[in-house]
Design an enzyme around this catalytic site. Sequence first.
Site, PDB file in Angstrom:
ATOM      1  N   GLU A 279       6.166   4.686  -4.473  1.00 44.09           N
ATOM      2  CA  GLU A 279       6.501   6.023  -3.991  1.00 44.09           C
ATOM      3  C   GLU A 279       8.009   6.277  -4.050  1.00 44.09           C
ATOM      4  OE1 GLU A 279       3.329   7.769  -0.995  1.00 44.09           O
ATOM      5  OE2 GLU A 279       5.179   7.383   0.069  1.00 44.09           O
ATOM      6  N   HIS A 300      -8.175 -16.283 -12.406  1.00 40.62           N
ATOM      7  CA  HIS A 300      -9.490 -16.375 -13.041  1.00 40.62           C
ATOM      8  C   HIS A 300     -10.027 -14.997 -13.401  1.00 40.62           C
ATOM      9  CE1 HIS A 300      -9.899 -20.726 -12.103  1.00 40.62           C
ATOM     10  NE2 HIS A 300      -8.978 -20.375 -11.217  1.00 40.62           N
ATOM     11  N   LYS A 414      -3.089  17.069  -3.077  1.00 40.01           N
ATOM     12  CA  LYS A 414      -3.420  17.789  -1.838  1.00 40.01           C
ATOM     13  C   LYS A 414      -3.645  19.270  -2.133  1.00 40.01           C
ATOM     14  CE  LYS A 414      -0.665  14.820   1.172  1.00 40.01           C
ATOM     15  NZ  LYS A 414       0.515  14.760   2.020  1.00 40.01           N
TER      16      LYS A 414
HETATM   17  O1  PA5 Z   1       5.586   7.208   2.879  1.00 42.29           O
HETATM   18  C1  PA5 Z   1       5.160   8.315   3.093  1.00 42.29           C
HETATM   19  O2  PA5 Z   1       5.911   9.236   3.433  1.00 42.29           O
HETATM   20  C2  PA5 Z   1       3.677   8.655   3.013  1.00 42.29           C
HETATM   21  O3  PA5 Z   1       2.930   7.620   2.517  1.00 42.29           O
HETATM   22  C3  PA5 Z   1       3.151   9.007   4.380  1.00 42.29           C
HETATM   23  O4  PA5 Z   1       3.401   7.954   5.246  1.00 42.29           O
HETATM   24  C4  PA5 Z   1       1.664   9.311   4.349  1.00 42.29           C
HETATM   25  O5  PA5 Z   1       1.407  10.323   3.434  1.00 42.29           O
HETATM   26  C5  PA5 Z   1       1.163   9.718   5.720  1.00 42.29           C
HETATM   27  O6  PA5 Z   1       1.876  10.811   6.183  1.00 42.29           O
HETATM   28  P1  PA5 Z   1       1.875  11.213   7.715  1.00 42.29           P
HETATM   29  O7  PA5 Z   1       2.459  10.083   8.484  1.00 42.29           O
HETATM   30  O8  PA5 Z   1       2.704  12.449   7.778  1.00 42.29           O
HETATM   31  O9  PA5 Z   1       0.436  11.461   8.096  1.00 42.29           O
END
Ligand code: PA5
Length: 437
Positions: A279, A300, A414
């Site tokens: 990310e 394996h 989303k």
């Molecule tokens: O690292 C990030 O920002 C994302 O993975 C969020 O943690 C994830 O989308 C969950 O978001 P939230 O904590 O707003 O529900």
Amino acid sequence: MNNSIQVISKYALEGMNAQSLNDAALAAKQTLESGSGLGNDFLGWLHLPSSIDEQQLQALEQTAAVLRQECEYVITIGIGGSYLGAKAIIEALSDHFAAYKSGNGPKVLFAGNNIGEDYLYDLMDLVRGHKFGIIVISKSGTTTEPAIAFRLFKEMLEKQEGKEFAQRNIVAVTDARRGALRNLATQEGYATYVIPDNVGGRFSVLTPVGLLPIAVAGFDIRALVAGAVEMEKDGDEQVLNYAIARNALYNNGKKIEILANFTPRLHFLAEWWKQLYGESEGKGHKGIFPASVDFTTDLHSMGQMIQDGERTIFETVLSVGDQQHEVIIPTDEADLDGLNYIAGKNVDYVNKMAELGTRLAHVDGGVPNLLITMPAVNERYLGQLIYFFEKACGVSGYMLGVNPFDQPGVEAYKKNMFALLEKPGHEEATAAIKARL
Ligand code: PA5
């Protein structure tokens, strides 16, 4: 720095001039530390470990104690950065078969990290008739997966144990002011913890997001934080080693990094790492693709591909010094299985030889490897590892030329999902997407 995470690049950089990346790494570190780079409003994690005070730790421990006393199960609801850190640390520290054994305190289970109907059904079935608590975690307070899970388990808990028990045993971890979860928690009078504005989800494991579930699972959050503080203070050499090596390899055509462990309890640590790097770095059509394997299991299955497939891979082996227990391979008089040559050795000795043999074989096959050593899997070294990976990610991301602290690409699915679900406010997108079907 002794007794800590070390990065060894002996089999990664042979014949390469990684030296030229040194200046870039130092510049990236300077950008990070001075807060002058992209995403600099999300640097709250940088000095987070050393800023955690006694009062915060005590509050978390007290909340954890209430849940540990009152509940057989604690369901931790969250996804992405609001899930993986706690899951990784709890799995790394737990008995592998804790789910099948009775132990002290509640079992910590996870929900809201998927939209699997059968998963939710099975979990509801498990906790039906048992006292359970909920830690609901969402920074935005609006993420669909945890919101669905929370609605289900909140309703179930209130019906099963009554409003009063539910109020006492639901804790929300969310933004200080904004979001549906904050409003709901205020209205229902739940205990709450704050995810700081300047700490993004994937960098939040050392906030209550990770610390509360880890404390509820019965682990030592003080030692975890202390380990992170050690790296915050003394870890820069290792951070730079890793950031330099992986960028050198990337520039040399190695576009995929596989994090390999030989320690089953580290499986989810790799899942957390994949989110952190995936990310943070996958932007502008750039970035090292983070993958992971559990060895020797995956030797394996994926071993053939790593040894002999397309040569775009490098490997980072997470190597653990001491195991927690010793198991000796017994002698067998008949020796029908031919194993007497390792009789009297402990199992980890064999594992270590498999590790070294694998590293050398992969280097020979054109897969350079980096080694990250951790003396043992405990709270202290996990704390070190978390902070090490976080800081190296910041430095590495800046070296790559991306903003390591945003995640604009996560929104694309989303938008489509909301359009398809006909969520109010998405009418135009709904019409557009229906025209494509
Ligand atoms: O690292 C990030 O920002 C994302 O993975 C969020 O943690 C994830 O989308 C969950 O978001 P939230 O904590 O707003 O529900």
